[in-house]
Design an enzyme around this catalytic site. Sequence first.
Site, short mmCIF file in Angstrom:
data_model
loop_
_atom_site.label_atom_id
_atom_site.label_comp_id
_atom_site.label_asym_id
_atom_site.label_seq_id
_atom_site.Cartn_x
_atom_site.Cartn_y
_atom_site.Cartn_z
N GLU A 1 0.80 -1.22 0.00
CA GLU A 1 0.00 0.00 0.00
C GLU A 1 0.84 1.28 0.00
OE1 GLU A 1 -3.16 -0.23 2.89
OE2 GLU A 1 -3.86 -2.14 2.11
N GLY A 2 1.94 1.25 -0.72
CA GLY A 2 2.76 2.44 -0.88
C GLY A 2 3.69 2.74 0.29
N TYR B 1 -19.44 -10.58 1.20
CA TYR B 1 -19.52 -9.20 0.72
C TYR B 1 -20.91 -8.66 1.04
CZ TYR B 1 -18.35 -5.26 -2.39
OH TYR B 1 -18.07 -4.02 -2.90
N LEU C 1 7.17 3.06 -4.53
CA LEU C 1 6.18 3.27 -5.58
C LEU C 1 6.42 2.24 -6.67
CD1 LEU C 1 6.40 6.08 -4.05
CD2 LEU C 1 5.49 7.07 -6.16
#
Length: 534
Positions: free
Chosen positions: A252-253, A452, A257
């Site tokens: 997630e960064g 979900y 990058l």
Amino acid sequence: MRRWNGWGDEQFSLELPEQGQAFLADRVGGGSPLADITLHAACGQVPESRLPSDPQVDDLIDRSPETRVRHARGQSLPDWLAMRSGDIGEFPDGVAFPNTSTDVRALLHYANDKDIQLIPYGGGTSVAGHINPVDQGKPVLTVSLANLNRLMDLDRESQIATFGAGTPGPLVESQLRAHGYTLGHFPQSFELSTIGGWVASRSSGQQSLRYGRIEQLFAGGRIETLQGTLTIPTIPASSAGPDVREMILGSEGRLGLITEVKARISRLPEQESFHVVFFPDWDKARTAARKLVQNRVQLSMLRLSNAIETETQLALAGHPKLIGLLERFLAFRGAEDGKCMMTFGVTGSKAQCRGALAEARKLCSDYKGVYTGTKLGAKWAEKRFTMPYLREALWQMGYAVDTLETATDWDNVDTLMNRIETNLREGLADRNERTHVFTHLSHFYGQGCSIYTTYVFRVADSYDETLSRWQHLKNTTSDLIVRNRGTISHQHGVGKDHAPFLPVEKGELGMRAIRSLTQSFDPDQRLNPKTLLD
């Protein structure tokens, strides 16, 4: 053009049929919409940029108010409320648009030299707060990878394609299909989300039964970090210690990058079709779904709606006369109140599809499933990427809609699903408000499946109270999930919204390992701070 404060192309809308409006009013009451701020007014809130000038990167950075507004938030419900109300909070001080990995490396040097925080930005589709700036007293530079959007290499023999990390789903598929290939990764956010974002958040596509989740498709690539360039080679399998590729998946960064993704691709299938079966009750439907997967029937996708979702889908489908005919046919076949709809796909050669369909139909028949052919399945395939547009239609009618997702083992599916639905359904009772809640199972495994759940509630008479309603529902249900053997996220990632719940799943030692990893790559916490780790 893309909506600045909502989902997708502003030229496209998804209307709710009249009977759908009546259905929702009956379930939760009539809605009254809140007023939206204009883009002009939002731009007027943007402060002066704090980014210092640097001739090495100035040409890559856009400091204009509108660009900063458009990159300030993602697509979570709090993001939606912020962009609609104008209470947006923090803005990036600029948005960089690198054209190459070399440009990204230059931006990392710039951030290190000038004490700047960086946020990677793919398609802006995060529903967990991944890309939202936080106020830590430092300038914030959002780095959009939108220009890294092409097929860079195609190895036909090994079936590995190299893409710029900012390539969105439609461009991934169109560029591959021109050569006779597909990646086969189709999340609901497919229209806007990017291949680099899929890797960074451990995404799952709707046809993962055939093609696999992104961790099966991610073969290697290039990541620019504050410590240098990390290149992951495309080795088919290895026992050489911990997998560095797995460290990047779901990062997630926080580590760097992603600029290039090497993905495992497949030849385009000879044939593909989607089919619908209705079961008389949940127990038979769920058992049939489990058996289909555990027996390894070669389906490409499988989705099972519980009774309330089935009822909701039929009510929102439009065409009341045709739906009425379907309902009478199903009732004649024994699928009346409490019926559950299963959608499945068969993909591959003609022989594979023929065999898979025969096996699936036989097994479903053993559990009293009523096969209805491909018409409803084709409708699902036609609309599967447009459902996020429904949020706009509901918003204009005074309703808020959000989703929660998790995954658990088969022996816990019913218990966890029922607890999630009950908590959401009763969560606003003390405010004299009702919530409409429905669920489907998808992304099936021999061990278990994802759950979900969608929930709809009326907006309040203010943005603050509407946000408060969401916070109560989201936080209490998320806590319930992680304390009842569910993951905090099967496919949406952690971001900032889910970060407080991650330690329950990972444990103290696991969290220490994750923190050590981010500390090694980013000791000053410049990269996407507060994401993943609370």
